[in-house]
Design a protein around this motif. Structure first.
Motif, mmCIF file in Angstrom:
data_model
loop_
_atom_site.group_PDB
_atom_site.id
_atom_site.type_symbol
_atom_site.label_atom_id
_atom_site.label_comp_id
_atom_site.label_asym_id
_atom_site.label_seq_id
_atom_site.Cartn_x
_atom_site.Cartn_y
_atom_site.Cartn_z
ATOM 1 N N ALA A 99 59.831 53.419 24.971
ATOM 2 C CA ALA A 99 58.419 53.771 24.774
ATOM 3 C C ALA A 99 57.957 53.436 23.363
ATOM 4 O O ALA A 99 56.847 52.922 23.172
ATOM 5 C CB ALA A 99 58.220 55.257 25.063
ATOM 6 N N PHE A 100 58.791 53.714 22.373
ATOM 7 C CA PHE A 100 58.428 53.386 20.991
ATOM 8 C C PHE A 100 58.370 51.878 20.786
ATOM 9 O O PHE A 100 57.553 51.383 20.002
ATOM 10 C CB PHE A 100 59.432 54.010 20.025
ATOM 11 N N ALA A 102 57.429 49.805 23.065
ATOM 12 C CA ALA A 102 56.289 49.302 23.825
ATOM 13 C C ALA A 102 54.949 49.665 23.213
ATOM 14 O O ALA A 102 53.950 48.973 23.457
ATOM 15 C CB ALA A 102 56.344 49.827 25.259
ATOM 16 N N ALA A 103 54.887 50.734 22.415
ATOM 17 C CA ALA A 103 53.617 51.171 21.832
ATOM 18 C C ALA A 103 53.194 50.233 20.698
ATOM 19 O O ALA A 103 54.020 49.795 19.892
ATOM 20 C CB ALA A 103 53.751 52.593 21.302
ATOM 21 N N THR A 107 55.962 49.685 17.608
ATOM 22 C CA THR A 107 56.898 48.616 17.938
ATOM 23 C C THR A 107 57.283 47.812 16.689
ATOM 24 O O THR A 107 56.432 47.556 15.830
ATOM 25 C CB THR A 107 56.307 47.674 19.006
ATOM 26 N N ARG A 114 57.851 44.073 21.893
ATOM 27 C CA ARG A 114 56.960 44.760 22.827
ATOM 28 C C ARG A 114 56.952 44.122 24.216
ATOM 29 O O ARG A 114 57.020 44.846 25.221
ATOM 30 C CB ARG A 114 55.540 44.814 22.262
ATOM 31 N N SER A 160 58.643 56.020 30.307
ATOM 32 C CA SER A 160 58.269 55.135 29.201
ATOM 33 C C SER A 160 56.780 54.827 29.202
ATOM 34 O O SER A 160 56.134 54.830 28.152
ATOM 35 C CB SER A 160 59.064 53.833 29.272
ATOM 36 N N TYR A 164 54.583 55.940 26.076
ATOM 37 C CA TYR A 164 54.041 54.976 25.111
ATOM 38 C C TYR A 164 52.515 55.021 25.071
ATOM 39 O O TYR A 164 51.902 54.766 24.021
ATOM 40 C CB TYR A 164 54.579 53.570 25.384
ATOM 41 N N ILE A 167 51.881 57.808 22.747
ATOM 42 C CA ILE A 167 52.135 57.405 21.348
ATOM 43 C C ILE A 167 50.944 56.638 20.797
ATOM 44 O O ILE A 167 50.556 56.812 19.633
ATOM 45 C CB ILE A 167 53.425 56.564 21.268
ATOM 46 N N GLU A 168 50.354 55.775 21.615
ATOM 47 C CA GLU A 168 49.217 54.985 21.142
ATOM 48 C C GLU A 168 47.956 55.828 20.943
ATOM 49 O O GLU A 168 47.022 55.382 20.269
ATOM 50 C CB GLU A 168 48.927 53.858 22.141
#
Length: 269
Positions: A99-100, A102-103, A107, A114, A160, A164, A167-168
């Motif tokens: 997830a980190f 992909a954000a 990333t 990503r 994920s 993510y 996170i964004e």
């Protein structure tokens, strides 16, 4: 006069927007009719008309459940819970860094890392856990290990993606404040990002575990262990009272797991 101006004026011809709307509805109806005819082309309707009688006959064979058979289900039910729990845990462990990666805002590389992370998420979400189980049983052989890995591979994409996206959407002010102190990248993640997403992450994980309880009950149908294996055996031997008991046990397990998951999510969030 003002009231008359507000009234809708009669038009001889339909507007372009109205034609588009009606044309869209016509295409939807036409496509639905075409798909229905295509799907039912080889349907034997005599069996469909006879379905209520067959269902009633099958239900009469299933009732009452064979309650004495429940002693043979404890081990299989325990395997099912282990498949769901361990599979969810393994999936969460892998999903967290994915997830980190992909954000956009965390990333290491938008151009290279990503896309790889997004590909992992899409692959995991596109393939059902039952298909993962079929592949893993063919590779590893039958057993709960294949079931655990199938649940884990399916859970990675679900957790994920939701994580993510969270996170964004974090508050950038906290990130800027921690970064202004000269903190490293990992310190920014630890002190500015994780505290904001932790409640959502725990809620997502519990929700996925609740879903995996349901999915793990059928993995035994393809040899991945659990109570589904007992269900398949009972259906193959036409032991319908055992089938009804297994269905009752599965329903009870799902209800209890959903209640536990909802209560814990409420405490966390």
């Amino acid at each position: 006069m003002g009231q008359l101006e507000q009234e809708k004026l009669w038009q001889r011809r339909m507007s372009k927007k109205a034609w588009i709307v009606w044309g869209g509805w016509f295409l939807v109806v036409a496509l639905s009719v075409f798909c229905w005819n295509l799907m039912t082309e080889n349907t034997l309707w005599v069996f469909v008309y006879d379905a209520p009688e067959q269902a009633a006959d099958l239900l009469s064979r299933m009732l009452p459940p064979r309650w004495g058979y429940i002693n043979s289900l404890y081990g299989a039910l325990w395997d099912t819970l282990n498949i769901a729990t361990l599979g969810t845990l393994l999936g969460i462990i892998i999903a967290f860094p994915v997830a980190f990666f992909a954000a956009h805002n965390t990333t290491p590389s938008v151009r290279f890392v990503r896309p790889i992370a997004l590909f992992i998420i899409v692959t995991s979400r596109s393939i059902n856990s039952l298909i993962w189980a079929l592949l893993l049983v063919a590779i590893l052989g039958p057993g709960i290990l294949a079931g655990i890995l199938a649940i884990a591979l399916r859970s990675i994409g679900f957790v994920s993606k939701l994580l993510y996206e969270g996170i964004e959407e974090i508050n950038p002010v906290s990130v800027e404040a921690v970064s202004a102190t000269g903190a490293s990248r990992m310190q920014v993640i630890d002190y500015a990002i994780i505290p904001q997403i932790l409640p959502s992450f725990l809620g997502i994980s519990l929700f996925r575990w609740d879903i995996n309880i349901r999915e793990s009950t059928i993995l035994g149908l393809v040899g991945a262990g659990g109570i589904g294996l007992q269900l398949q055996h009972s259906m193959n031997t036409l032991a319908w009272p055992q089938v009804s008991l297994i269905v009752v046990v599965i329903l009870g397990t799902v209800i209890v797991s959903e209640a536990i998951s909802a209560k814990v999510r409420k405490m966390i969030i």
